[in-house]
Design a protein around this motif. Sequence first.
Motif, PDB file in Angstrom:
ATOM      1  N   CYS A 177       0.826  -1.211   0.000  1.00 42.41           N
ATOM      2  CA  CYS A 177       0.000   0.000   0.000  1.00 42.41           C
ATOM      3  C   CYS A 177       0.858   1.258   0.000  1.00 42.41           C
ATOM      4  CB  CYS A 177      -0.924   0.002   1.219  1.00 42.41           C
ATOM      5  SG  CYS A 177      -2.003  -1.422   1.280  1.00 42.41           S
ATOM      6  N   ASP A 178       2.049   1.148  -0.486  1.00 42.04           N
ATOM      7  CA  ASP A 178       3.032   2.206  -0.333  1.00 42.04           C
ATOM      8  C   ASP A 178       3.769   2.373  -1.657  1.00 42.04           C
ATOM      9  OD1 ASP A 178       5.360   3.622   0.241  1.00 42.04           O
ATOM     10  OD2 ASP A 178       6.284   1.952   1.308  1.00 42.04           O
ATOM     11  N   ILE A 209      -8.057   8.315  -3.792  1.00 44.58           N
ATOM     12  CA  ILE A 209      -8.325   7.047  -3.118  1.00 44.58           C
ATOM     13  C   ILE A 209      -9.806   6.955  -2.792  1.00 44.58           C
ATOM     14  CG2 ILE A 209      -7.782   5.620  -1.105  1.00 44.58           C
ATOM     15  CD1 ILE A 209      -5.101   7.119  -0.923  1.00 44.58           C
ATOM     16  N   ASP A 210     -10.473   5.912  -3.280  1.00 39.92           N
ATOM     17  CA  ASP A 210     -11.889   5.684  -2.976  1.00 39.92           C
ATOM     18  C   ASP A 210     -12.018   4.498  -2.037  1.00 39.92           C
ATOM     19  OD1 ASP A 210     -12.512   7.704  -4.675  1.00 39.92           O
ATOM     20  OD2 ASP A 210     -13.591   6.469  -6.137  1.00 39.92           O
ATOM     21  N   SER A 352      -0.010   8.156   3.618  1.00 42.43           N
ATOM     22  CA  SER A 352      -1.440   8.341   3.911  1.00 42.43           C
ATOM     23  C   SER A 352      -2.272   7.118   3.525  1.00 42.43           C
ATOM     24  CB  SER A 352      -1.982   9.604   3.235  1.00 42.43           C
ATOM     25  OG  SER A 352      -1.711   9.540   1.865  1.00 42.43           O
ATOM     26  N   TYR A 353      -1.897   6.417   2.464  1.00 40.69           N
ATOM     27  CA  TYR A 353      -2.674   5.230   2.072  1.00 40.69           C
ATOM     28  C   TYR A 353      -2.450   4.096   3.068  1.00 40.69           C
ATOM     29  CZ  TYR A 353      -4.466   1.513  -1.004  1.00 40.69           C
ATOM     30  OH  TYR A 353      -5.147   0.446  -1.535  1.00 40.69           O
ATOM     31  N   ARG A 359      -6.575   1.869   9.187  1.00 39.51           N
ATOM     32  CA  ARG A 359      -7.835   2.312   9.810  1.00 39.51           C
ATOM     33  C   ARG A 359      -8.993   1.437   9.358  1.00 39.51           C
ATOM     34  NH1 ARG A 359      -7.245   8.577   8.869  1.00 39.51           N
ATOM     35  NH2 ARG A 359      -5.837   9.067  10.574  1.00 39.51           N
ATOM     36  N   PHE A 360      -8.978   1.096   8.067  1.00 41.05           N
ATOM     37  CA  PHE A 360     -10.037   0.239   7.505  1.00 41.05           C
ATOM     38  C   PHE A 360     -10.051  -1.103   8.231  1.00 41.05           C
ATOM     39  CE2 PHE A 360     -11.895  -2.623   4.382  1.00 41.05           C
ATOM     40  CZ  PHE A 360     -12.906  -1.874   3.801  1.00 41.05           C
TER      41      PHE A 360
END
Length: 416
Positions: A177-178, A209-210, A352-353, A359-360
Motif C-alpha cells: 500500500c506504499d 483514493i476511494d 497516507s494510504y 484504519r479500515f
Amino acid sequence: MLSREENELLTLVHAGTPMGRLLRRYWIPALLSEEIPNPDCPPVRVRLLGEDLVAFRDTQGRIGLLDEHCSHRGTSLFYGRNEECGLRCIYHGWKYDVEGNVLETPAELAGSQLKNKVHHNAYPCVEAGGLVFTYMGERDEIPVFPTYAWLGVPQNQIYIAKSLLECNYLQGLDGDCDSAHLNFLHKMFKPDARREFLRHEDQSPAFEIDEMDFGFRVAAIRKIGPDKSYVRISQFVMPFIGCVPVGREVDGKLDGFKAVYQVPSDNNNTWRYDFFFKWSKPMIKEDSSKRDFVGADYRKLRIRNNYLQDRQIQKTVNFTGIEEFLNQDACATESMGPIVDRTKEHLGVSDSYVIQVRRFLLKALRDLEAGKPPPGLVYDSGKADFSRIRCDVAYLSSNVSWRTLFEDKSSETGKA
Ligand code: FES
Ligand SMILES: [Fe+2]
C-alpha cells in the motif's frame, strides 16, 4: 503511528485473537496446487494462521486440509500413507478422509465404535488459478468463494511466485500500500524495459483514493500533456490482497496485472503469493524467472547473507545493491524485525494510504466485535459480482474521470 494495543490488534492472527477471527471469515490461499500435484501424492505440511496442518490430494483428486496431529495420540500425519481415498497415520493406522471423518481404527477390536465418536479437524478447500484456498472459520458463516478475474484465466497465462516472508503479514501489506517506495527501493539507475510505467516518473502523480465495500481503489494520475492524463489504478482487497498494475501495455491497455496475497503463516511469518497473469497470451520462460530466488521450501536463498547486497552494484546499478524486487521488498520489511513496533513510527504524507488501510482494518475488527459482517464478503451467490475488482491503466482526457472506467457496475459503494 499506532498505539501498542492497535498494533497487537492488527498483527496477532492466531486462533482466538480479534484479527485471527476476522481472517478466518475469508477464503485464503493455503498452498499451490502443484505442491500436491497428483492423486495419492505425498502430503505436505501447511502452517496457516498459527495452525499446523497437512494437505493431501486423495485418490479421487479431492483435497483435504487436516490438523497435522493425529486425533489418536498425536503423531504427525505428514508422515502418513495417502492411499485409497484417505490419509492413514503411520503409528496405529487410523485413516481420515478429506472431511476429517475417521474411516478406520484398525488397532481396535472389530465392531469398535471409536471411529464414530471422533471427528478430526478439517477445513474445506477450493482450487482456482493454481492455488488451493481454504476457509478456517465457522461453517455457518462461510461466504461465497470470490471468483476474482485473475483466478479465471487459463493456467498457462498465470505465473505464481510463492515465498516465505519472515515477518508479520502487515509489514508486507504496508509495503503493498506504499507506492512511494517504488522510486527508491526498486529504483534502477538505467532504464528498465520491464517497468514501462516509470517512463512517466518525472511527473509525480496525484493520488485519488476511494473507499469501497471490499477495500480501496487507488488512482495514480500523471499529467502527460495539456489535456491528457495517464492513470494507473490499484486496489486493496480484504483481507490482505494488493492488486497492482504491472506488465506490458498492449494498445494502451494493461495485459493483465499482479495480485499479491500476504497470508499469515503465523504471527511472525507470511506466505507471500505474487500472482501474475496475462489476459491475452501464455506466460513465457522469462516471465517465471522469479522462481529462482527461493529454495524448494519457498524460503529465500538470500536472507541470512544480507540478501547478498553488493555495494558496488548499489553505486552503479540500482538503489539497494540487491537483485530482484522480491528480495528488495523482503529486505525492507524483514529488517524491521518480526513485528515492527509501530508506536515508534514517524509517518508522513507519503504514508497516507498505509494509514487508511490500517484504519479500515481496525474498523473491520470493531465492526466484527459489534456483530457486523466483515467487509467485502458475499453470502448470496446471486449477488456476487467480483468483476469490478481489477487493475487498469488508461490515457484519459483531463476532463474525464478515471471512475468512468468502473461505472458499468451499479453495486459500488465508492465515495467520490
Ligand atoms: S497416533 Fe495416529 S493412529 Fe495412533
Ligand atoms: Fe515493493
